[in-house]
Scaffold this motif. Structure first.
Motif, PDB file in Angstrom:
ATOM      1  N   LYS A 108     -50.748 -90.515  -6.557  1.00 52.61           N
ATOM      2  CA  LYS A 108     -51.995 -90.304  -7.303  1.00 52.61           C
ATOM      3  C   LYS A 108     -52.218 -91.344  -8.396  1.00 52.61           C
ATOM      4  CE  LYS A 108     -52.604 -85.463  -6.341  1.00 52.61           C
ATOM      5  NZ  LYS A 108     -52.552 -84.101  -6.792  1.00 52.61           N
ATOM      6  N   GLU A 133     -55.713 -86.100   2.159  1.00 53.67           N
ATOM      7  CA  GLU A 133     -55.108 -85.566   0.946  1.00 53.67           C
ATOM      8  C   GLU A 133     -54.125 -86.593   0.384  1.00 53.67           C
ATOM      9  OE1 GLU A 133     -52.393 -81.768  -0.287  1.00 53.67           O
ATOM     10  OE2 GLU A 133     -53.941 -81.477   1.238  1.00 53.67           O
ATOM     11  N   VAL A 134     -54.125 -86.740  -0.945  1.00 49.71           N
ATOM     12  CA  VAL A 134     -53.262 -87.722  -1.603  1.00 49.71           C
ATOM     13  C   VAL A 134     -51.980 -87.032  -2.059  1.00 49.71           C
ATOM     14  CG1 VAL A 134     -53.082 -89.353  -3.518  1.00 49.71           C
ATOM     15  CG2 VAL A 134     -55.282 -88.988  -2.390  1.00 49.71           C
ATOM     16  N   ASN A 163     -57.687 -84.328  -5.468  1.00 48.16           N
ATOM     17  CA  ASN A 163     -56.507 -84.467  -4.624  1.00 48.16           C
ATOM     18  C   ASN A 163     -56.787 -85.194  -3.322  1.00 48.16           C
ATOM     19  OD1 ASN A 163     -54.956 -83.133  -6.475  1.00 48.16           O
ATOM     20  ND2 ASN A 163     -55.130 -81.141  -5.471  1.00 48.16           N
ATOM     21  N   SER A 164     -58.017 -85.661  -3.114  1.00 50.49           N
ATOM     22  CA  SER A 164     -58.328 -86.329  -1.848  1.00 50.49           C
ATOM     23  C   SER A 164     -58.907 -87.716  -2.113  1.00 50.49           C
ATOM     24  CB  SER A 164     -59.302 -85.490  -1.020  1.00 50.49           C
ATOM     25  OG  SER A 164     -60.549 -85.420  -1.659  1.00 50.49           O
ATOM     26  N   ALA A 165     -58.790 -88.555  -1.079  1.00 56.28           N
ATOM     27  CA  ALA A 165     -59.325 -89.902  -1.176  1.00 56.28           C
ATOM     28  C   ALA A 165     -60.130 -90.193   0.080  1.00 56.28           C
ATOM     29  CB  ALA A 165     -58.195 -90.915  -1.306  1.00 56.28           C
ATOM     30  N   VAL A 173     -61.808 -91.953  -4.870  1.00 53.05           N
ATOM     31  CA  VAL A 173     -60.770 -90.949  -5.107  1.00 53.05           C
ATOM     32  C   VAL A 173     -61.401 -89.800  -5.872  1.00 53.05           C
ATOM     33  CG1 VAL A 173     -58.517 -90.490  -6.146  1.00 53.05           C
ATOM     34  CG2 VAL A 173     -59.031 -92.765  -5.239  1.00 53.05           C
ATOM     35  N   MET A 215     -53.679 -94.728  -6.976  1.00 52.18           N
ATOM     36  CA  MET A 215     -54.882 -94.674  -6.137  1.00 52.18           C
ATOM     37  C   MET A 215     -56.094 -95.140  -6.931  1.00 52.18           C
ATOM     38  SD  MET A 215     -54.009 -93.518  -3.141  1.00 52.18           S
ATOM     39  CE  MET A 215     -55.422 -92.862  -2.327  1.00 52.18           C
ATOM     40  N   GLU A 216     -56.706 -96.224  -6.485  1.00 49.52           N
ATOM     41  CA  GLU A 216     -57.939 -96.683  -7.106  1.00 49.52           C
ATOM     42  C   GLU A 216     -58.793 -97.364  -6.048  1.00 49.52           C
ATOM     43  OE1 GLU A 216     -56.840-100.776  -9.240  1.00 49.52           O
ATOM     44  OE2 GLU A 216     -55.759 -99.067 -10.059  1.00 49.52           O
ATOM     45  N   ASP A 237     -48.685 -86.287  -4.323  1.00 49.17           N
ATOM     46  CA  ASP A 237     -48.543 -86.339  -5.782  1.00 49.17           C
ATOM     47  C   ASP A 237     -47.968 -87.667  -6.267  1.00 49.17           C
ATOM     48  OD1 ASP A 237     -49.590 -83.816  -6.070  1.00 49.17           O
ATOM     49  OD2 ASP A 237     -47.628 -82.821  -6.010  1.00 49.17           O
ATOM     50  N   ASP A 238     -47.002 -88.230  -5.528  1.00 52.11           N
ATOM     51  CA  ASP A 238     -46.351 -89.457  -5.992  1.00 52.11           C
ATOM     52  C   ASP A 238     -47.235 -90.697  -5.853  1.00 52.11           C
ATOM     53  OD1 ASP A 238     -46.166 -89.236  -3.224  1.00 52.11           O
ATOM     54  OD2 ASP A 238     -44.327 -90.418  -3.126  1.00 52.11           O
TER      55      ASP A 238
END
Length: 133
Positions: free
Chosen positions: A106, A100-101, A84-86, A81, A109-110, A103-104
């Motif tokens: 973020k 693109e990730v 804003n991208s993963a 991550v 995300m791991e 906002d809700d």
């Protein structure tokens, strides 16, 4: 690969998908007028774009043709991550790609977690983390 098929306006239902202005959208409301003396019933379909959240509408006779996107739901593993991208790796084809990730998502995300995404018309959209309902 085929990105869309053709269907009838009368087959659309709320929650299904339709292509309006070359953008895949989810149907949020349908209004149907009664047939007149000299014509078929008209349908007004309002839908929200999957990638841009813009409201779009289409009005056609209920027997008119409409384009329906082919949507594939897939699973991937988060590789990295960055901002804003993963970077994700598809769990069936092992291809890696960046997306693109929203906002809700973020906070959750791991790297190493599984995520569900949908692919349609050459674009990908993150849906939800696996193991969360």
């Amino acid at each position: 690969m085929v990105d869309k098929i053709y269907g009838s306006m009368g087959d659309l239902k709320i929650g299904k998908y339709v292509i309006i202005e070359d953008v895949p959208c989810r149907v949020v409301s349908i209004d149907k007028s009664k047939p007149g003396k000299h014509g078929a019933a008209k349908m007004n379909v309002v839908a929200i774009g999957l990638f841009d959240n813009t409201k779009r509408s289409i009005m056609k006779p209920s027997d008119g043709d409409v384009e329906i996107p082919i949507i594939e739901r897939k699973r991937a593993q988060i590789v990295a991550v960055t901002g804003n991208s993963a970077q994700l790796m598809d769990l069936s084809s092992y291809e890696t790609f960046e997306v693109e990730v929203p906002d809700d998502m973020k906070a959750s995300m791991e790297a190493g977690r599984e995520i569900e995404y949908m692919e349609t018309m050459g674009r990908k959209l993150l849906l939800r983390m696996r193991g969360e309902e």
